[in-house]
Design a protein around this motif. Sequence first.
Motif, PDB file in Angstrom:
ATOM      1  N   MET A  79       3.979   7.356  -3.674  1.00  0.00           N
ATOM      2  CA  MET A  79       2.853   7.528  -2.897  1.00  0.00           C
ATOM      3  C   MET A  79       3.138   8.641  -1.655  1.00  0.00           C
ATOM      4  O   MET A  79       4.144   8.559  -0.964  1.00  0.00           O
ATOM      5  CB  MET A  79       2.739   6.221  -2.101  1.00  0.00           C
ATOM      6  CG  MET A  79       1.887   5.268  -2.845  1.00  0.00           C
ATOM      7  SD  MET A  79       1.859   3.362  -2.036  1.00  0.00           S
ATOM      8  CE  MET A  79       0.975   3.845  -0.741  1.00  0.00           C
ATOM      9  N   VAL A  84      -2.048   6.332   2.673  1.00  0.00           N
ATOM     10  CA  VAL A  84      -2.612   5.189   3.321  1.00  0.00           C
ATOM     11  C   VAL A  84      -3.049   5.393   4.811  1.00  0.00           C
ATOM     12  O   VAL A  84      -2.335   6.339   5.338  1.00  0.00           O
ATOM     13  CB  VAL A  84      -1.377   3.921   3.152  1.00  0.00           C
ATOM     14  CG1 VAL A  84      -1.443   3.477   1.681  1.00  0.00           C
ATOM     15  CG2 VAL A  84      -0.356   4.475   3.267  1.00  0.00           C
ATOM     16  N   LYS A  88       2.813   6.152   5.315  1.00  0.00           N
ATOM     17  CA  LYS A  88       3.762   5.470   4.335  1.00  0.00           C
ATOM     18  C   LYS A  88       5.359   6.554   4.584  1.00  0.00           C
ATOM     19  O   LYS A  88       5.037   7.869   4.532  1.00  0.00           O
ATOM     20  CB  LYS A  88       3.381   5.618   3.080  1.00  0.00           C
ATOM     21  CG  LYS A  88       4.341   4.810   2.231  1.00  0.00           C
ATOM     22  CD  LYS A  88       4.666   5.660   0.942  1.00  0.00           C
ATOM     23  CE  LYS A  88       5.883   4.728   0.214  1.00  0.00           C
ATOM     24  NZ  LYS A  88       7.048   5.589   0.467  1.00  0.00           N
ATOM     25  N   ARG A  95       8.938  -0.957  -3.516  1.00  0.00           N
ATOM     26  CA  ARG A  95       7.775  -1.110  -4.308  1.00  0.00           C
ATOM     27  C   ARG A  95       7.647  -0.119  -5.294  1.00  0.00           C
ATOM     28  O   ARG A  95       7.251  -0.326  -6.304  1.00  0.00           O
ATOM     29  CB  ARG A  95       6.567  -1.105  -3.323  1.00  0.00           C
ATOM     30  CG  ARG A  95       5.377  -1.178  -3.677  1.00  0.00           C
ATOM     31  CD  ARG A  95       4.261  -1.234  -2.436  1.00  0.00           C
ATOM     32  NE  ARG A  95       2.888  -0.933  -3.417  1.00  0.00           N
ATOM     33  CZ  ARG A  95       2.437   0.023  -3.562  1.00  0.00           C
ATOM     34  NH1 ARG A  95       2.962   1.214  -3.220  1.00  0.00           N
ATOM     35  NH2 ARG A  95       1.086   0.245  -4.165  1.00  0.00           N
ATOM     36  N   ILE A  99       7.093  -0.539  -9.207  1.00  0.00           N
ATOM     37  CA  ILE A  99       5.659   0.193  -9.966  1.00  0.00           C
ATOM     38  C   ILE A  99       6.564   1.049 -11.173  1.00  0.00           C
ATOM     39  O   ILE A  99       5.889   1.205 -12.211  1.00  0.00           O
ATOM     40  CB  ILE A  99       4.997   0.598  -9.110  1.00  0.00           C
ATOM     41  CG1 ILE A  99       4.584  -0.491  -8.339  1.00  0.00           C
ATOM     42  CG2 ILE A  99       3.618   1.346  -9.693  1.00  0.00           C
ATOM     43  CD1 ILE A  99       3.371  -0.188  -7.032  1.00  0.00           C
ATOM     44  N   ALA A 130      -4.537   5.890  -1.521  1.00  0.00           N
ATOM     45  CA  ALA A 130      -4.414   4.499  -2.284  1.00  0.00           C
ATOM     46  C   ALA A 130      -5.366   3.637  -1.753  1.00  0.00           C
ATOM     47  O   ALA A 130      -5.589   3.645  -0.077  1.00  0.00           O
ATOM     48  CB  ALA A 130      -2.977   3.753  -2.041  1.00  0.00           C
ATOM     49  N   SER A 131      -5.811   2.995  -2.392  1.00  0.00           N
ATOM     50  CA  SER A 131      -6.989   1.854  -2.056  1.00  0.00           C
ATOM     51  C   SER A 131      -6.915   0.517  -2.796  1.00  0.00           C
ATOM     52  O   SER A 131      -8.178   0.359  -3.505  1.00  0.00           O
ATOM     53  CB  SER A 131      -8.341   2.180  -1.643  1.00  0.00           C
ATOM     54  OG  SER A 131      -9.168   1.528  -0.945  1.00  0.00           O
ATOM     55  N   ALA A 132      -5.822  -0.270  -3.163  1.00  0.00           N
ATOM     56  CA  ALA A 132      -5.859  -1.157  -3.869  1.00  0.00           C
ATOM     57  C   ALA A 132      -5.820  -0.975  -5.549  1.00  0.00           C
ATOM     58  O   ALA A 132      -6.661  -0.173  -6.122  1.00  0.00           O
ATOM     59  CB  ALA A 132      -6.895  -2.368  -3.783  1.00  0.00           C
ATOM     60  N   GLY A 133      -4.876  -1.455  -6.300  1.00  0.00           N
ATOM     61  CA  GLY A 133      -4.933  -1.200  -7.642  1.00  0.00           C
ATOM     62  C   GLY A 133      -4.146   0.022  -7.960  1.00  0.00           C
ATOM     63  O   GLY A 133      -4.339   0.769  -9.068  1.00  0.00           O
ATOM     64  N   THR A 134      -3.345   0.825  -7.377  1.00  0.00           N
ATOM     65  CA  THR A 134      -2.660   2.006  -7.733  1.00  0.00           C
ATOM     66  C   THR A 134      -1.820   1.913  -8.904  1.00  0.00           C
ATOM     67  O   THR A 134      -1.732   2.842  -9.590  1.00  0.00           O
ATOM     68  CB  THR A 134      -2.046   2.709  -6.668  1.00  0.00           C
ATOM     69  OG1 THR A 134      -0.896   1.712  -6.179  1.00  0.00           O
ATOM     70  CG2 THR A 134      -2.800   2.858  -5.384  1.00  0.00           C
ATOM     71  N   ARG A 135      -1.154   0.819  -9.016  1.00  0.00           N
ATOM     72  CA  ARG A 135      -0.420   0.558 -10.358  1.00  0.00           C
ATOM     73  C   ARG A 135      -1.313   0.742 -11.514  1.00  0.00           C
ATOM     74  O   ARG A 135      -0.876   1.520 -12.628  1.00  0.00           O
ATOM     75  CB  ARG A 135       0.455  -0.601 -10.319  1.00  0.00           C
ATOM     76  CG  ARG A 135      -0.185  -1.820 -10.871  1.00  0.00           C
ATOM     77  CD  ARG A 135       0.735  -2.918 -10.279  1.00  0.00           C
ATOM     78  NE  ARG A 135       1.001  -2.939  -8.779  1.00  0.00           N
ATOM     79  CZ  ARG A 135       2.031  -3.514  -8.254  1.00  0.00           C
ATOM     80  NH1 ARG A 135       3.049  -3.994  -9.119  1.00  0.00           N
ATOM     81  NH2 ARG A 135       2.352  -3.330  -7.015  1.00  0.00           N
ATOM     82  N   LYS A 175      -9.790  -3.035  -1.571  1.00  0.00           N
ATOM     83  CA  LYS A 175      -8.908  -2.886  -0.663  1.00  0.00           C
ATOM     84  C   LYS A 175      -8.936  -4.460  -0.029  1.00  0.00           C
ATOM     85  O   LYS A 175      -8.077  -5.302   0.350  1.00  0.00           O
ATOM     86  CB  LYS A 175      -8.520  -1.751   0.323  1.00  0.00           C
ATOM     87  CG  LYS A 175      -7.695  -1.948   1.286  1.00  0.00           C
ATOM     88  CD  LYS A 175      -6.374  -1.434   0.485  1.00  0.00           C
ATOM     89  CE  LYS A 175      -5.292  -1.548   1.430  1.00  0.00           C
ATOM     90  NZ  LYS A 175      -4.559  -2.842   1.396  1.00  0.00           N
ATOM     91  N   ASP A 178      -8.358  -7.457  -2.197  1.00  0.00           N
ATOM     92  CA  ASP A 178      -7.187  -7.406  -2.405  1.00  0.00           C
ATOM     93  C   ASP A 178      -6.373  -8.237  -1.324  1.00  0.00           C
ATOM     94  O   ASP A 178      -5.234  -9.141  -1.273  1.00  0.00           O
ATOM     95  CB  ASP A 178      -6.411  -6.097  -2.691  1.00  0.00           C
ATOM     96  CG  ASP A 178      -5.046  -5.907  -2.996  1.00  0.00           C
ATOM     97  OD1 ASP A 178      -4.639  -6.972  -3.999  1.00  0.00           O
ATOM     98  OD2 ASP A 178      -4.088  -5.143  -2.518  1.00  0.00           O
TER      99      ASP A 178
HETATM  100  O1  CDP Z   1      -1.669  -0.443  -5.460  1.00  0.00           O
HETATM  101  P1  CDP Z   1      -1.330  -1.998  -6.149  1.00  0.00           P
HETATM  102  O2  CDP Z   1      -2.349  -2.868  -5.908  1.00  0.00           O
HETATM  103  O3  CDP Z   1      -0.861  -1.719  -7.482  1.00  0.00           O
HETATM  104  O4  CDP Z   1       0.086  -2.304  -5.510  1.00  0.00           O
HETATM  105  P2  CDP Z   1       0.136  -3.456  -4.011  1.00  0.00           P
HETATM  106  O5  CDP Z   1       1.618  -3.247  -3.846  1.00  0.00           O
HETATM  107  O6  CDP Z   1      -0.397  -4.486  -4.334  1.00  0.00           O
HETATM  108  O7  CDP Z   1      -0.526  -2.536  -2.764  1.00  0.00           O
HETATM  109  C1  CDP Z   1      -1.832  -2.759  -2.683  1.00  0.00           C
HETATM  110  C2  CDP Z   1      -2.564  -1.705  -1.640  1.00  0.00           C
HETATM  111  O8  CDP Z   1      -1.810  -1.764  -0.423  1.00  0.00           O
HETATM  112  C3  CDP Z   1      -2.233  -0.360  -2.164  1.00  0.00           C
HETATM  113  O9  CDP Z   1      -3.002   0.013  -3.181  1.00  0.00           O
HETATM  114  C4  CDP Z   1      -2.318   0.339  -0.768  1.00  0.00           C
HETATM  115  O10 CDP Z   1      -3.949   0.638  -0.751  1.00  0.00           O
HETATM  116  C5  CDP Z   1      -1.769  -0.463   0.197  1.00  0.00           C
HETATM  117  N1  CDP Z   1      -0.619  -0.051   0.488  1.00  0.00           N
HETATM  118  C6  CDP Z   1      -0.307   0.531   1.876  1.00  0.00           C
HETATM  119  O11 CDP Z   1      -1.226   0.434   2.453  1.00  0.00           O
HETATM  120  N2  CDP Z   1       0.683   0.800   2.259  1.00  0.00           N
HETATM  121  C7  CDP Z   1       1.781   0.646   1.490  1.00  0.00           C
HETATM  122  N3  CDP Z   1       3.191   1.161   1.989  1.00  0.00           N
HETATM  123  C8  CDP Z   1       1.626   0.242   0.251  1.00  0.00           C
HETATM  124  C9  CDP Z   1       0.516  -0.149  -0.045  1.00  0.00           C
END
Ligand code: CDP
Length: 239
Positions: A79, A84, A88, A95, A99, A130-135, A175, A178
């Motif tokens: 990332m 974000v 970050k 994390r 992933i 990134a805004s939720a669901g990046t994996r 987001k 989530d």
């Molecule tokens: O991205 P994903 O939903 O797959 O993984 P998550 O660990 O559930 O993270 C959810 C969301 O939290 C990410 O998509 C980012 O928008 C945010 N995030 C963040 O703001 N800062 C981080 N260091 C990690 C994640």
Amino acid sequence: MIDMEERIMIENGTRLDGRRFDEVRPIKIEVGVLRNAVGSAYVEWGKNKVIAAAFGPREVHPRHQQSPIKAIVRCNYNMAAFSVPDRKRPGPDRRSSEISKVISDALTGQVFVERFPRTAVDVFVEVLEASAGTRCVALTASSLALADAGIPMRGLLVGCAAGKINGEVVLDLGKEEDNYGEADLPVGIEPMTGEISLMQMDGHFTREEFDKALGLITEASKGIHEMMIEALKRRYSEV
Ligand code: CDP
């Protein structure tokens, strides 16, 4: 799932961003976006922006990682510091290692690894926003990058999630959903066969809710798969 505070996220059967329960965020796909990668893909999915670059099959470094019977598939998910709202911290963390691992495991099941012993297939994923669901977006982009690189695969994997907000099972959490929702189920699926290569879960579903969530994902993945095929066709009809 970081805050247990009750938030109203559904009004008159509509979600915060106006989506129906079974609707994914808008998706844009472009393949072959990087000149110096063998294969590449760029995916915008809601407010996520993700780029993937694929290389290989190629020599394995470090050598001790190589397998005499198959190719290894490695993924490096990263990332960007500016991806974000709160900067970050650059570099790998728990994390991103997690992933990277679940994506490489999922992709390994699709690549014909036995055809390329002693080699590595590498995918690098950069999350620009990134805004939720990046994996899920990363898995979709990785799969496209591998296809663009001409790596023989059984099929294309679609990453898609469903979750629970205000007691309702809905597709593809945004987001806020989530953050304040009750469950999230990211899945990697090959829609032609229905084979599932990635499944993680955060929060709680009843058995019925789980089945409903998986049903929504399975249905939505078919449409996303079509968009992926279209993007690949566009790329190769342009050359
Ligand atoms: O991205 P994903 O939903 O797959 O993984 P998550 O660990 O559930 O993270 C959810 C969301 O939290 C990410 O998509 C980012 O928008 C945010 N995030 C963040 O703001 N800062 C981080 N260091 C990690 C994640």
